[in-house]
Design a protein around this motif. Structure first.
Motif, mmCIF file in Angstrom:
data_model
loop_
_atom_site.group_PDB
_atom_site.id
_atom_site.type_symbol
_atom_site.label_atom_id
_atom_site.label_comp_id
_atom_site.label_asym_id
_atom_site.label_seq_id
_atom_site.Cartn_x
_atom_site.Cartn_y
_atom_site.Cartn_z
ATOM 1 N N ARG A 1 0.792 -1.274 0.089
ATOM 2 C CA ARG A 1 0.054 -0.026 -0.035
ATOM 3 C C ARG A 1 0.929 1.338 -0.089
ATOM 4 O O ARG A 1 1.849 1.099 0.270
ATOM 5 N N GLU A 2 0.225 2.344 -0.282
ATOM 6 C CA GLU A 2 0.844 3.588 -0.320
ATOM 7 C C GLU A 2 0.636 4.159 1.314
ATOM 8 O O GLU A 2 -0.324 4.073 2.021
ATOM 9 N N LEU A 3 1.831 4.988 1.878
ATOM 10 C CA LEU A 3 1.863 5.375 2.997
ATOM 11 C C LEU A 3 1.248 6.742 2.900
ATOM 12 O O LEU A 3 1.977 7.521 1.974
ATOM 13 N N PRO A 4 0.164 7.204 3.522
ATOM 14 C CA PRO A 4 -0.303 8.433 3.233
ATOM 15 C C PRO A 4 0.762 9.682 3.879
ATOM 16 O O PRO A 4 1.264 9.410 4.937
ATOM 17 N N PRO A 5 1.136 10.812 3.104
ATOM 18 C CA PRO A 5 2.208 11.518 3.554
ATOM 19 C C PRO A 5 1.534 12.570 4.787
ATOM 20 O O PRO A 5 0.396 12.685 4.920
ATOM 21 N N ILE A 6 2.689 12.798 5.744
ATOM 22 C CA ILE A 6 2.249 13.471 6.798
ATOM 23 C C ILE A 6 2.162 15.059 6.053
ATOM 24 O O ILE A 6 2.489 15.414 5.144
ATOM 25 N N ALA A 7 1.063 15.888 6.512
ATOM 26 C CA ALA A 7 0.569 16.998 5.838
ATOM 27 C C ALA A 7 1.978 18.064 6.093
ATOM 28 O O ALA A 7 2.690 17.907 7.051
ATOM 29 N N PRO A 8 2.227 18.937 5.004
ATOM 30 C CA PRO A 8 3.446 19.562 5.134
ATOM 31 C C PRO A 8 3.247 20.639 6.116
ATOM 32 O O PRO A 8 4.545 21.331 6.666
ATOM 33 N N GLN A 9 2.232 21.034 6.532
ATOM 34 C CA GLN A 9 2.019 22.281 7.857
ATOM 35 C C GLN A 9 1.002 21.651 8.691
ATOM 36 O O GLN A 9 0.065 20.776 8.283
ATOM 37 N N SER A 10 1.325 22.137 9.846
ATOM 38 C CA SER A 10 0.404 21.601 11.126
ATOM 39 C C SER A 10 -0.513 22.623 11.050
ATOM 40 O O SER A 10 -0.571 23.665 10.548
ATOM 41 N N PHE A 11 -1.610 22.295 11.791
ATOM 42 C CA PHE A 11 -2.814 23.262 11.839
ATOM 43 C C PHE A 11 -2.492 24.604 12.526
ATOM 44 O O PHE A 11 -2.738 25.728 12.138
ATOM 45 N N ARG A 12 -1.591 24.429 13.449
ATOM 46 C CA ARG A 12 -1.376 25.406 14.301
ATOM 47 C C ARG A 12 -0.481 26.634 13.278
ATOM 48 O O ARG A 12 -0.490 27.870 13.405
ATOM 49 N N GLU A 13 0.501 25.870 12.591
ATOM 50 C CA GLU A 13 1.035 26.585 11.619
ATOM 51 C C GLU A 13 0.480 27.469 10.392
ATOM 52 O O GLU A 13 0.535 28.364 10.491
ATOM 53 N N TRP A 14 -0.614 26.762 10.166
ATOM 54 C CA TRP A 14 -1.437 27.205 9.155
ATOM 55 C C TRP A 14 -2.284 28.437 9.497
ATOM 56 O O TRP A 14 -2.269 29.491 8.932
ATOM 57 N N TRP A 15 -2.705 28.059 10.906
ATOM 58 C CA TRP A 15 -3.527 29.105 11.591
ATOM 59 C C TRP A 15 -2.669 30.356 11.711
ATOM 60 O O TRP A 15 -3.051 31.543 11.668
ATOM 61 N N LYS A 16 -1.425 30.169 12.229
ATOM 62 C CA LYS A 16 -0.427 31.407 12.590
ATOM 63 C C LYS A 16 -0.395 32.247 11.332
ATOM 64 O O LYS A 16 -0.306 33.341 11.374
ATOM 65 N N GLU A 17 -0.171 31.526 10.275
ATOM 66 C CA GLU A 17 0.106 32.061 8.713
ATOM 67 C C GLU A 17 -1.183 32.968 8.546
ATOM 68 O O GLU A 17 -0.965 34.070 7.766
#
Lengths: 464, 219
Positions: A446-462
């Motif tokens: 199977r494919e391993l799903p990638p970890i998101a490049p950004q966490s929610f906190r980082e996204w929110w801060k931006e």
């Protein structure tokens, strides 16, 4: 000896990628799904019917003592001999003592999951009896020395070609691979056995308390012949099969047919309330009913999962289960496969050895949604996992959660771990799927799903 | 006796822990009818439904005007299938019709020879009811000459009266209770089409163990 859990893993790993198996099962299930859905629409209110069925079974199971007593006294009043078996061994011994008393040689059987449960065929064969399964699917798997693949369709995993070969190998009868010709081979062979048989053994789908009758649902007429021709009839039935009233069958018979095979009503729905009566032309001289507990009372004692005793063995939960369709019926190595088997086997055969079945679930809930008596199957799978962890947590799980807890509870550690993981994922990408990939067990198929490049906190801060 | 007590003891002990309640109790017949497949209360519509269900099940219905017509049409079936021997039970309709065929007739008196029954081309029986909702025929060991007659020969021929048609399964069960309550026949069977199997690749084959053909004569 390999444990059931490691056997399960090995077999599942072998069957899941087997495309031939997948093709056979998908073809069979596809036909079933179409007719089942048509029949559900035939009901005025299918959901309402499920509610009524659940209410009926709730009443029966929660007053099992009362209804069982009524069932037995009514049966005995009309000349039936009732036997009680707490264990498989006792049930076998009761049946053997009847066979000895009747000096039986040939025994004909119609489909009975309870007899699979107590491994009756093997024991009878070992004791020198000639035992013949008469249901076509059961007859085929018996010839192949296999267990039934499915509660309702024992030979679902076989093609006509496989069956033709089986008949050639085991019966030395050559036939075309046309299903009609193959069925006629079985009909001819079994006809002779019916006329020779000294004893007929059946299971039962329902036990009616009010009138003291067992009810058998079948399409082929093999159970009817089993109950008509031999001089002695034995019915092996689980104690949980009681329904309070004969009129309850008016609802349960069509529901069982719709869910089991997608029929409006199965071809023969037959009730038996005793041996041949004085004014009747034929039928067995003796009728024995063997009531089997075999740990059903342990399931009854678990108030949380008691509703699982309402199961009518229609097989509907197997048919919708993504796990069953992938790993197949034999991988379970249990009498009862699929979701219901995973729920009840730990009660029937021990949680420690059989808790792995409850792990093999996506918890999608398709089983619960389809169950005609509304057994809360996927929650019971979760409860089995919980009970299993309480009983004997695995070392891996214990260590994993011990490490996970401090990391997840400390903000800084958590952020650090996710950041490190992102780097780790990139490096791992270079060896993706190969033998040195740390996630090889997963990535080989199977494919391993990638970890998101950004966490929610980082996204929110931006965004702020 | 001992195991009986042990099992009851375990059941009563187990039931001390109450389950999550499920309100409602046992459903009434009206509640059953409210969810089950709808059936018209008109006799003609029920007859049409029984015909449609029988066609789907591949059971044949032959309408006959009277006893003479029954004998003529039964004789036609005899010739069409080349029957050499039939079996029947003692009943108002079944025995005279069987005997009118001019063939040897095995009558299922108590103690009849089951091997001989296996050589008969057709089993001729009466019935208790016909069910419009499902296309079923209700037989019992008392109304249909025992257990094997309606199952062992390759062709099961039923002689029914039109007024035996009932709307649905709940009615058929209520009728059973009224007719036999307290003294039931040892076998009661709802026969829904000729014997069948789908055990090989889910492909329908008729005549697995029981009758390949099911014909219902309606007088």
């Amino acid at each position: 000896m390999t444990s059931p859990a490691s056997q399960f893993t090995t077999d599942a790993g072998r069957v899941a990628p087997d495309l031939r198996h997948r093709g056979i099962i998908q073809a069979a299930m596809g036909k079933y799904e179409t007719v089942r859905d048509q029949r559900k629409k035939w009901f005025q209110d299918w959901e309402g019917a499920r509610n009524l069925a659940a209410r009926t079974k709730f009443e029966a199971v929660n007053h099992l003592d009362r209804y069982l007593e009524e069932f037995v006294s009514k049966l005995e009043a009309r000349g039936t001999k009732v036997h009680w078996a707490s264990t498989s061994a006792q049930a076998r011994e009761i049946i053997f003592s009847i066979l000895r008393e009747k000096d039986a040689k040939v025994v004909v059987k119609s489909k009975a999951m309870t007899s699979e449960e107590i491994h009756l065929n093997a024991a009878m064969a070992e004791a020198g009896y000639e035992v013949v399964e008469s249901d076509l699917g059961e007859f085929i798997v018996q010839l192949r020395e296999e267990a039934p693949y499915h509660l309702v369709f024992p030979a679902m995993h076989l093609t006509r070609g496989d069956i033709k070969e089986t008949f050639e190998d085991k019966l030395h009868i050559t036939s075309s691979d046309n299903p009609e010709d193959l069925t006629m081979v079985a009909r001819r062979v079994l006809r002779e056995k019916y006329l020779q048989a000294d004893v007929g053994i059946t299971g039962a789908n329902f036990a009616v308390a009010e009138t003291g009758m067992i009810s058998i649902t079948e399409n082929e007429g093999n159970a009817r012949l089993t109950a008509a021709l031999p001089k002695t009839m034995i019915t092996l039935v689980g104690i949980e099969k009681v329904l309070p009233r004969i009129t309850d069958l008016a609802l349960f018979l069509p529901m069982l047919a719709v869910m089991g095979t997608g029929q409006a009503l199965t071809c023969y729905n037959t009730m038996y309330g005793g041996p041949r009566q004085a004014d009747e032309a034929d039928g067995p001289e003796e009728f024995h009913v063997v009531l089997l507990d075999n740990h059903r009372t342990s399931l009854l004692a678990d108030a949380e999962q008691r509703d699982a005793l309402g199961c009518i063995r229609c097989g509907a939960c197997l048919n919708v289960c993504p796990i069953f369709k992938n790993i197949g019926g034999h991988t379970y190595s249990t009498t009862y496969g699929g979701p219901i088997g995973s729920v009840i086997t730990p009660h029937l055969r021990g949680l420690t050895q059989w808790k792995h079945l409850s792990d093999a679930s996506s918890l999608c809930g398709a089983c619960t949604e389809t169950c005609p008596v509304k057994i809360d199957l996927h929650h019971h799978l979760l409860q089995n996992r919980r009970n299993g962890a309480k009983l004997k947590p695995s070392l891996f799980q214990k260590t994993a959660f011990k490490l996970f807890a401090p990391v997840a509870n400390v903000r800084v550690l958590w952020s650090l771990t996710t950041q490190l993981s992102r780097i780790g994922m990139k490096v791992r990408g270079l060896v993706n799927g190969s033998i040195i990939d740390p996630a090889h067990a997963w990535t080989k198929t199977r494919e391993l799903p990638p970890i998101a490049p950004q966490s929610f906190r980082e996204w929110w801060k931006e965004r702020q | 006796m001992n195991e009986r007590e042990n099992i009851f003891k375990r059941i009563r002990e187990a039931l001390k822990a109450p389950a999550h309640s499920l309100a409602g109790g046992l459903p009434t017949v009206a509640e059953q009818r409210g969810v089950m497949p709808a059936v018209s209360s008109e006799h003609e519509a029920q007859m049409a439904l029984f015909h449609a269900n029988s066609a789907e099940l591949r059971a044949h219905i032959v309408l006959v005007a009277d006893m003479r017509d029954l004998e003529t049409k039964m004789a036609a079936l005899r010739d069409e299938e080349g029957w050499k021997k039939v079996a029947a039970h003692v009943g108002d309709l079944s025995i005279t019709t069987a005997q009118s065929l001019g063939l040897p007739v095995l009558i299922t008196h108590p103690g009849f020879d089951k091997e001989e029954l296996a050589t008969c081309d057709a089993g001729i029986t009466e019935c208790d009811a016909l069910v419009a909702q499902t296309g079923s025929v209700l037989v019992t060991s008392r109304s249909a000459g025992g257990r094997a007659l309606s199952c062992l020969p390759p062709h099961h021929v039923i002689i029914a009266r039109r007024e035996q048609l009932v709307a649905d399964l709940p009615t058929a069960f209520e009728q059973l209770v009224q007719k036999y309550g307290g003294n039931y026949p040892s076998m009661i069977s709802f026969i829904t089409g000729p014997s069948r199997t789908g055990d090989i690749e889910r492909i329908l084959v008729l005549g697995a163990h029981g009758p390949k053909h099911l014909t219902i004569f309606m007088v």
